[in-house]
Every structure is written in structure tokens, then in C-alpha cells.
Motif scaffolding. Structure first.
Motif, PDB file in Angstrom:
ATOM      1  N   THR A 129       0.634  -1.111  -0.180  1.00 17.92           N
ATOM      2  CA  THR A 129      -0.498   0.369  -0.024  1.00 17.92           C
ATOM      3  C   THR A 129       0.877   1.277   0.497  1.00 17.92           C
ATOM      4  OG1 THR A 129      -0.216  -0.433   2.725  1.00 17.92           O
ATOM      5  CG2 THR A 129      -1.947  -1.213   0.976  1.00 17.92           C
ATOM      6  N   SER A 130       2.241   0.513   0.141  1.00 22.13           N
ATOM      7  CA  SER A 130       2.706   2.518   0.392  1.00 22.13           C
ATOM      8  C   SER A 130       3.734   2.790  -1.237  1.00 22.13           C
ATOM      9  CB  SER A 130       3.746   1.782   0.832  1.00 22.13           C
ATOM     10  OG  SER A 130       4.850   1.399   1.016  1.00 22.13           O
ATOM     11  N   THR A 131       4.423   3.857  -1.436  1.00 21.01           N
ATOM     12  CA  THR A 131       4.459   3.950  -3.073  1.00 21.01           C
ATOM     13  C   THR A 131       6.242   2.614  -3.239  1.00 21.01           C
ATOM     14  OG1 THR A 131       5.223   5.801  -1.914  1.00 21.01           O
ATOM     15  CG2 THR A 131       3.660   5.515  -3.804  1.00 21.01           C
ATOM     16  N   THR A 132       6.753   3.107  -1.707  1.00 18.75           N
ATOM     17  CA  THR A 132       7.701   2.028  -1.229  1.00 18.75           C
ATOM     18  C   THR A 132       8.063   0.705  -1.963  1.00 18.75           C
ATOM     19  OG1 THR A 132       9.137   4.236  -0.588  1.00 18.75           O
ATOM     20  CG2 THR A 132      10.347   2.156  -0.381  1.00 18.75           C
ATOM     21  N   THR A 133       9.319   0.157  -1.993  1.00 13.78           N
ATOM     22  CA  THR A 133       9.374  -1.770  -2.022  1.00 13.78           C
ATOM     23  C   THR A 133       9.799  -1.874  -0.716  1.00 13.78           C
ATOM     24  OG1 THR A 133      10.823  -1.467  -3.315  1.00 13.78           O
ATOM     25  CG2 THR A 133       9.469  -1.825  -4.360  1.00 13.78           C
ATOM     26  N   HIS A 134       9.483  -3.675  -0.384  1.00 14.27           N
ATOM     27  CA  HIS A 134      10.258  -3.738   0.980  1.00 14.27           C
ATOM     28  C   HIS A 134      11.267  -4.099   0.273  1.00 14.27           C
ATOM     29  CE1 HIS A 134       6.468  -5.187   2.936  1.00 14.27           C
ATOM     30  NE2 HIS A 134       5.756  -4.804   1.680  1.00 14.27           N
ATOM     31  N   LYS A 168      -0.817   0.478   8.039  1.00 19.67           N
ATOM     32  CA  LYS A 168      -0.303   1.722   9.807  1.00 19.67           C
ATOM     33  C   LYS A 168       1.405   0.681   9.776  1.00 19.67           C
ATOM     34  CE  LYS A 168      -4.861   1.539  10.750  1.00 19.67           C
ATOM     35  NZ  LYS A 168      -5.483   2.821  11.401  1.00 19.67           N
ATOM     36  N   TYR A 169       1.735   1.438  11.464  1.00 17.60           N
ATOM     37  CA  TYR A 169       3.155   1.447  11.395  1.00 17.60           C
ATOM     38  C   TYR A 169       3.421   1.051  12.824  1.00 17.60           C
ATOM     39  CZ  TYR A 169       3.410   6.515  12.683  1.00 17.60           C
ATOM     40  OH  TYR A 169       2.962   7.343  13.427  1.00 17.60           O
ATOM     41  N   TYR A 170       4.609   0.621  13.161  1.00 22.40           N
ATOM     42  CA  TYR A 170       3.957  -0.080  14.588  1.00 22.40           C
ATOM     43  C   TYR A 170       6.538   0.009  14.240  1.00 22.40           C
ATOM     44  CZ  TYR A 170       0.579  -2.868  13.635  1.00 22.40           C
ATOM     45  OH  TYR A 170      -0.391  -3.511  12.699  1.00 22.40           O
ATOM     46  N   SER A 171       6.325   0.060  15.764  1.00 22.10           N
ATOM     47  CA  SER A 171       8.179   0.587  16.332  1.00 22.10           C
ATOM     48  C   SER A 171       8.493  -0.614  16.416  1.00 22.10           C
ATOM     49  CB  SER A 171       8.216   0.637  17.463  1.00 22.10           C
ATOM     50  OG  SER A 171       7.383   0.584  18.797  1.00 22.10           O
ATOM     51  N   GLN A 172       7.569  -2.391  16.963  1.00 22.91           N
ATOM     52  CA  GLN A 172       8.366  -3.509  16.830  1.00 22.91           C
ATOM     53  C   GLN A 172       7.960  -4.591  16.112  1.00 22.91           C
ATOM     54  OE1 GLN A 172       8.850  -3.972  21.737  1.00 22.91           O
ATOM     55  NE2 GLN A 172      10.563  -3.715  21.242  1.00 22.91           N
ATOM     56  N   VAL A 173       8.459  -4.954  15.474  1.00 26.43           N
ATOM     57  CA  VAL A 173       7.123  -6.289  14.581  1.00 26.43           C
ATOM     58  C   VAL A 173       8.374  -8.335  14.711  1.00 26.43           C
ATOM     59  CG1 VAL A 173       6.671  -5.097  12.801  1.00 26.43           C
ATOM     60  CG2 VAL A 173       9.143  -6.154  12.656  1.00 26.43           C
ATOM     61  N   LYS A 174       7.796  -8.582  14.373  1.00 27.56           N
ATOM     62  CA  LYS A 174       7.993 -10.268  14.486  1.00 27.56           C
ATOM     63  C   LYS A 174       8.825 -10.397  13.674  1.00 27.56           C
ATOM     64  CE  LYS A 174       6.326 -12.907  18.660  1.00 27.56           C
ATOM     65  NZ  LYS A 174       5.549 -14.182  18.666  1.00 27.56           N
ATOM     66  N   ASN A 175       8.571 -10.328  12.154  1.00 19.87           N
ATOM     67  CA  ASN A 175       9.360 -10.828  10.801  1.00 19.87           C
ATOM     68  C   ASN A 175       9.279  -8.961  10.435  1.00 19.87           C
ATOM     69  OD1 ASN A 175       8.315 -13.505  11.304  1.00 19.87           O
ATOM     70  ND2 ASN A 175       6.802 -13.318  11.266  1.00 19.87           N
ATOM     71  N   PRO A 176      10.443  -8.758   9.697  1.00 21.49           N
ATOM     72  CA  PRO A 176      10.594  -6.661   9.829  1.00 21.49           C
ATOM     73  C   PRO A 176      10.719  -7.376   7.598  1.00 21.49           C
ATOM     74  CG  PRO A 176      12.269  -7.759  10.748  1.00 21.49           C
ATOM     75  CD  PRO A 176      11.542  -9.129  11.209  1.00 21.49           C
ATOM     76  N   GLY A 177      10.322  -8.816   7.239  1.00 21.35           N
ATOM     77  CA  GLY A 177      10.626  -8.641   6.095  1.00 21.35           C
ATOM     78  C   GLY A 177       8.968  -8.335   5.704  1.00 21.35           C
ATOM     79  N   ASN A 178       8.204  -8.402   6.862  1.00 18.37           N
ATOM     80  CA  ASN A 178       6.635  -8.623   6.168  1.00 18.37           C
ATOM     81  C   ASN A 178       6.324  -6.719   5.972  1.00 18.37           C
ATOM     82  OD1 ASN A 178       6.323 -11.444   5.531  1.00 18.37           O
ATOM     83  ND2 ASN A 178       5.265 -11.595   7.752  1.00 18.37           N
ATOM     84  N   TYR A 179       6.937  -6.128   6.330  1.00 20.86           N
ATOM     85  CA  TYR A 179       7.003  -4.471   6.240  1.00 20.86           C
ATOM     86  C   TYR A 179       8.190  -3.491   5.579  1.00 20.86           C
ATOM     87  CZ  TYR A 179       4.343  -7.038  10.457  1.00 20.86           C
ATOM     88  OH  TYR A 179       3.784  -7.515  11.344  1.00 20.86           O
ATOM     89  N   THR A 180       7.748  -2.777   5.532  1.00 14.85           N
ATOM     90  CA  THR A 180       8.402  -1.841   4.879  1.00 14.85           C
ATOM     91  C   THR A 180       8.678  -0.608   5.876  1.00 14.85           C
ATOM     92  OG1 THR A 180       7.264  -1.358   3.330  1.00 14.85           O
ATOM     93  CG2 THR A 180       8.315   0.604   3.291  1.00 14.85           C
ATOM     94  N   LEU A 181      10.633  -0.672   6.143  1.00 11.40           N
ATOM     95  CA  LEU A 181      10.670  -0.091   6.570  1.00 11.40           C
ATOM     96  C   LEU A 181      10.864   1.227   6.386  1.00 11.40           C
ATOM     97  CD1 LEU A 181      13.260   0.230   9.664  1.00 11.40           C
ATOM     98  CD2 LEU A 181      14.946  -0.323   9.020  1.00 11.40           C
ATOM     99  N   LYS A 182      10.869   2.242   7.195  1.00 11.46           N
ATOM    100  CA  LYS A 182      11.091   4.469   6.625  1.00 11.46           C
ATOM    101  C   LYS A 182      10.255   4.602   7.510  1.00 11.46           C
ATOM    102  CE  LYS A 182       7.532   4.105   4.061  1.00 11.46           C
ATOM    103  NZ  LYS A 182       5.833   4.238   3.107  1.00 11.46           N
ATOM    104  N   SER A 183      11.427   6.182   7.584  1.00 10.15           N
ATOM    105  CA  SER A 183      11.135   7.486   8.684  1.00 10.15           C
ATOM    106  C   SER A 183       9.646   7.443   9.103  1.00 10.15           C
ATOM    107  CB  SER A 183      11.412   8.522   8.359  1.00 10.15           C
ATOM    108  OG  SER A 183      11.004   8.768   7.612  1.00 10.15           O
ATOM    109  N   GLU A 184       9.470   8.150   9.907  1.00 12.90           N
ATOM    110  CA  GLU A 184       8.076   7.985  10.864  1.00 12.90           C
ATOM    111  C   GLU A 184       7.256   9.857   9.773  1.00 12.90           C
ATOM    112  OE1 GLU A 184       5.349   8.481  14.859  1.00 12.90           O
ATOM    113  OE2 GLU A 184       7.627   8.849  14.496  1.00 12.90           O
ATOM    114  N   SER A 185       8.023  10.246   8.908  1.00 10.69           N
ATOM    115  CA  SER A 185       7.101  11.381   8.959  1.00 10.69           C
ATOM    116  C   SER A 185       7.011  10.889   7.147  1.00 10.69           C
ATOM    117  CB  SER A 185       8.519  12.997   8.546  1.00 10.69           C
ATOM    118  OG  SER A 185      10.383  12.518   8.033  1.00 10.69           O
ATOM    119  N   GLN A 186       8.219  10.163   6.758  1.00 12.92           N
ATOM    120  CA  GLN A 186       7.632   9.549   5.766  1.00 12.92           C
ATOM    121  C   GLN A 186       6.267   8.483   5.552  1.00 12.92           C
ATOM    122  OE1 GLN A 186       8.969  10.459   2.306  1.00 12.92           O
ATOM    123  NE2 GLN A 186       7.766   9.599   1.602  1.00 12.92           N
ATOM    124  N   ALA A 187       6.118   7.919   6.560  1.00 14.35           N
ATOM    125  CA  ALA A 187       5.653   7.062   6.396  1.00 14.35           C
ATOM    126  C   ALA A 187       4.045   8.019   6.710  1.00 14.35           C
ATOM    127  CB  ALA A 187       5.562   6.135   7.745  1.00 14.35           C
TER     128      ALA A 187
END
Length: 435
Positions: free
Chosen positions: A367-372, A399-418
Motif C-alpha cells: 500500500t505504500s509507494t516504496t517497495t520492501h 499502519k506502522y509499528y515500532s516492533q515486529v517479529k518479521n521485518p520482511g513483511n513490512y516496509t521500513l521508513k522514517s516516521e515522517s515519510q510514513a
């Protein structure tokens, strides 16, 4: 007894005749008759009485016999009638059952015929590396053909494999509560389906429908019945997952493919909040011969109030990429590094239909404009990974989170960018992610 009485009657008659004859002779000779005439008369009367009794008795016996025979005949007739009635009754009961069975058989036959026709089209589209008639990896079929729901009640689900061990039809009687509980975060990790390829390269897929290009994994671990509809239950069996291409999972615009079918059910819930009505939701993967990866699926959706009654065919292909549906091998040119920003923009309202990844993880609707990112960074503590300072992990439900079990399932980006991309901090966590 009747015969003996009759005999006495005839004997009395002979006596009467003899006495009468003697009386006549004496009378002619003017001799004394000694009461022979009177005795002859008495004998005659007695003869008539005995003969009458014998005849009447025989007549009564015959009548009784006839009556007995008539009674027996009536009894036989009644028995025959009862047997016939019983036969008709026993015939009529199965007739009711057989009336239901032909109806069910006809429905199943119609469903099989429809599925075969759709499979023929799917083979044609996949061979042509096509997105189908809507160019968004799905098309509508008409009314739903739901089957196999007889023993399923609200909240029940059933995932099964076919005779070759491949994921078969997935069925669930969905409720509004399950949909409401599933909003906001993913409820589990995608399971590896049968036929999952040994390699899953990142590729570029250009969509005619949007004019944009997707950069990411070719294959997704694709839910038959999605997380956004069934929640944690959707992760209970690998038979609820198939190997699907990324566009099969979400289409060319994140709202096509399997996602279109999910949104169809979600739109019903949105239009009927807190309803007690249910949805029969059935997904049937369609395989060509003994191939291990389906050419596509049919999703049948039918609400208990009849408002929603539709069937959707989903195409498991990727434009411009030739796929081997036995092994998953393909002729796509892998991309060694995904660009920071994809050339397509996606909807922030996309759901949580399970997707792809490496190892045992999987990505949902993007759903974001950035790939994983290929290399997620963060601090790992046990099973949990904490995002670096100022960064967050963004889910495919935006939705964004600070802690996850499987980082590969999410997109890491700055909170402001999110936040700029429309994501919001999750208000609650689950067993896989924490706000």
C-alpha cells in the motif's frame, strides 16, 4: 350332521310314501286302515322337516364358507391394498429424497461445468501472459455457485486439499464480527502452500491497465480467504494458501485480482455494520491437469440476505512473463536491487490479503509507494525487532509499528515519510507487531 339329518328326512319320506300306499290299498279294499293315513301324513311332515333342516344346514354351511371365503378374499384384498399403499408410501419417501438429490446433483454438475469453462479461459489468458478482459486480473461470472455449506454455521470454516494434495476449495461462513476484529493489523504469518517455488526473484511487471510498473517479488503466498475477512482463522491451514503472482493477489492497481473479491465482501460489511447476516465465501483454485500452481481461482460470494450474490474469476498470471505452472520457473529478468520508490501509486485502503516474501515470511497488499527493502535494519531482541530511532515498520494495511517479529513483511521508513504516505500508527498490536 347336515347329511345325517337329510338322510333321516329321506327315510321319513320313504316311510310316508309306504304308509300312504298301504293306506290307499286298504281304503280301496274297504279294509280297516289302522291309522296308516295319519301315520303317512306324520311321516311326510317329519320327512319335510328333516329334509328342510338338512338342506338349510348345508345352505348355512355354504354361506358361512362363502362368508369365510369372502372374508379371506377381503383380507387378501386389504392386505394387497395395504401393501400397495405401503409400497407407494415407501416409494414416495425416497421420491422426496431423490427430488432433493437430483437438485443437489444438478447444482454440482452446473458448478463443475462452469468451473471447466472458466479453466479453459484461464489457460488461454495465462498462456497469453494476459491480465484478462478487465486488464486487472479478474472478471465477473454472474451469480454465486456455493456448495458444501450444509454443515457449516456462522463463524465456521473449512480448508481442504484435493486428491493430489494441492490446496482445494476453501469455505467459510463469514460474520461482521470477524471483519471488525481483523481491521487495522495483520492477524498472522502466511503459510507456505504446496507447489511453492524454490526461487522467488524480484521482478518488474508493467501493467497496461495503470501504465505503471511493479518492482518486487513475483510470487505471493496468496490467501484463498483473506485475513481481512477471516482474521487469525485464515492462517490455520496451508490449504488456505496458493502460489499466486503479485498481480493475481492484488491486481494492477492494488484493488484487482483476489483483492477485488475481498473488497466485494468488505463493502457489504461496510454497508451493513453490525449485521447478523452472514456471507458464504468460497474460493476454488483451478489447476490445469496435474500442475501444482493454479491457473487462477473462482470466488463465490453469497450473503444470507441475498443482497450479495456474485462469482468472480481471478487470473494467476503476470503480464509479459511466461510461467511454468509445474515448477514456478519463469522467463522474467530479475532485478538485483529494487528502486527506493516504485513507479506506481497504491491505495491506502488496501486490505490484508497475504502475499510474498523470502523464507517463511510473506508480504500483504503493498500500500505504500516504496517497495520492501531487501535489508531491513533494526535491533533484534529474541523474536522481536525494534525499528531504528525515527523509523517505523509500515504494514500493507497502512499502519506502522515500532516492533515486529518479521521485518520482511513490512516496509521500513522514517516516521515522517510514513505519515506523508498516509500511514498512521497502529492503535493496538498483535502477536506479530507492536505499536
Amino acid at each position: 350332521m347336515a347329511t345325517f339329518i337329510t338322510f333321516l328326512g329321506f327315510l321319513s319320506l320313504l316311510t310316508a310314501i309306504g304308509l300312504g300306499g298301504l293306506w290307499t290299498v286298504k281304503k280301496i279294499g274297504h279294509r280297516r286302515t289302522n291309522h296308516q293315513g295319519r301315520n303317512a301324513l306324520i311321516a311326510l311332515v317329519v320327512a319335510f322337516i328333516f329334509i328342510g333342516m338338512g338342506g338349510g344346514g348345508a345352505s348355512t354351511t355354504r354361506t358361512a364358507s362363502d362368508k369365510a371365503n369372502l372374508d379371506n378374499s377381503s383380507s387378501d384384498s386389504t392386505a394387497t391394498t395395504t401393501k400397495s399403499s405401503s409400497s407407494e408410501s415407501s416409494t414416495s419417501k425416497p421420491a422426496k429424497q431423490s427430488a432433493a438429490k437430483p437438485k443437489t446433483a444438478a447444482k454440482e454438475q452446473a458448478t463443475t461445468s462452469r468451473n471447466n469453462q472458466v479453466l479453459t479461459k484461464l489457460v488461454s489468458y495465462t498462456k497469453a501472459e494476459s491480465a484478462g478482459p478487465t486488464q486487472n486480473y479478474y472478471w465477473k461470472l454472474g451469480k454465486a455457485h456455493t456448495t458444501g455449506f450444509k454443515n457449516l454455521k456462522a463463524g465456521d470454516y473449512h480448508f481442504a486439499s484435493d486428491s493430489q494434495g494441492r490446496a482445494g476449495s476453501a469455505r467459510a461462513v463469514l460474520t461482521y464480527g470477524e471483519y471488525a476484529d481483523s481491521r487495522g493489523s495483520r492477524q498472522g504469518d502466511p503459510l507456505e502452500p504446496g507447489g511453492w517455488p524454490t526461487t522467488n526473484p524480484k521482478v518488474a511487471i508493467s501493467y497496461v491497465f495503470t501504465g505503471r510498473t511493479y518492482h518486487g517479488y513475483l510470487y505471493n503466498r496468496s490467501h484463498s480467504i483473506g485475513d481481512s475477512l477471516l482474521g487469525a482463522k485464515s492462517y490455520t491451514s496451508a490449504n488456505n494458501f496458493t502460489t499466486g503472482t503479485r498481480p493475481q493477489n492484488v491486481g494492477a492497481d492494488q484493488n484487482g485480482g483476489m483483492r477485488y473479491a475481498e473488497e466485494t465482501a468488505e463493502d457489504y460489511w461496510k454497508a451493513n455494520p453490525n449485521t447478523s447476516h452472514t456471507i458464504q465465501y468460497q474460493t476454488t483454485p483451478l489447476y490445469y491437469h496435474s500442475e501444482t500452481i493454479p491457473r487462477g481461482s473462482i470466488v463465490d460470494i453469497h450473503s444470507s440476505d441475498g443482497q450479495l450474490n456474485t462469482a468472480i474469476a481471478v487470473i494467476n498470471s503476470a503480464e509479459g512473463i511466461k510461467i511454468d505452472y509445474n515448477t514456478g520457473s519463469n522467463n522474467a529478468k530479475p532485478i538485483t536491487a529494487a528502486p527506493r520508490r516504485s513507479s506506481h501509486t497504491t491505495s491506502a485502503s488496501a486490505g490484508t490479503h497475504a502475499g510474498n516474501g523470502t523464507g517463511n515470511s510473506g508480504a500483504s497488499h503493498q500500500t505504500s509507494t516504496t517497495t520492501h527493502s531487501t535489508a531491513q535494519s533494526g535491533t533484534k531482541s529474541g523474536q522481536w525487532t525494534t525499528a531504528p530511532a525515527g523509523k517505523v515498520y509500515v504494514s500493507d494495511s497502512n499502519k506502522y509499528y515500532s516492533q515486529v517479529k518479521n521485518p520482511g513483511n513490512y516496509t521500513l521508513k522514517s516516521e515522517s515519510q510514513a505519515q506523508a504516505d498516509g500511514a498512521t500508527r497502529a492503535t493496538r498490536g498483535n502477536q506479530y507487531a507492536r505499536p
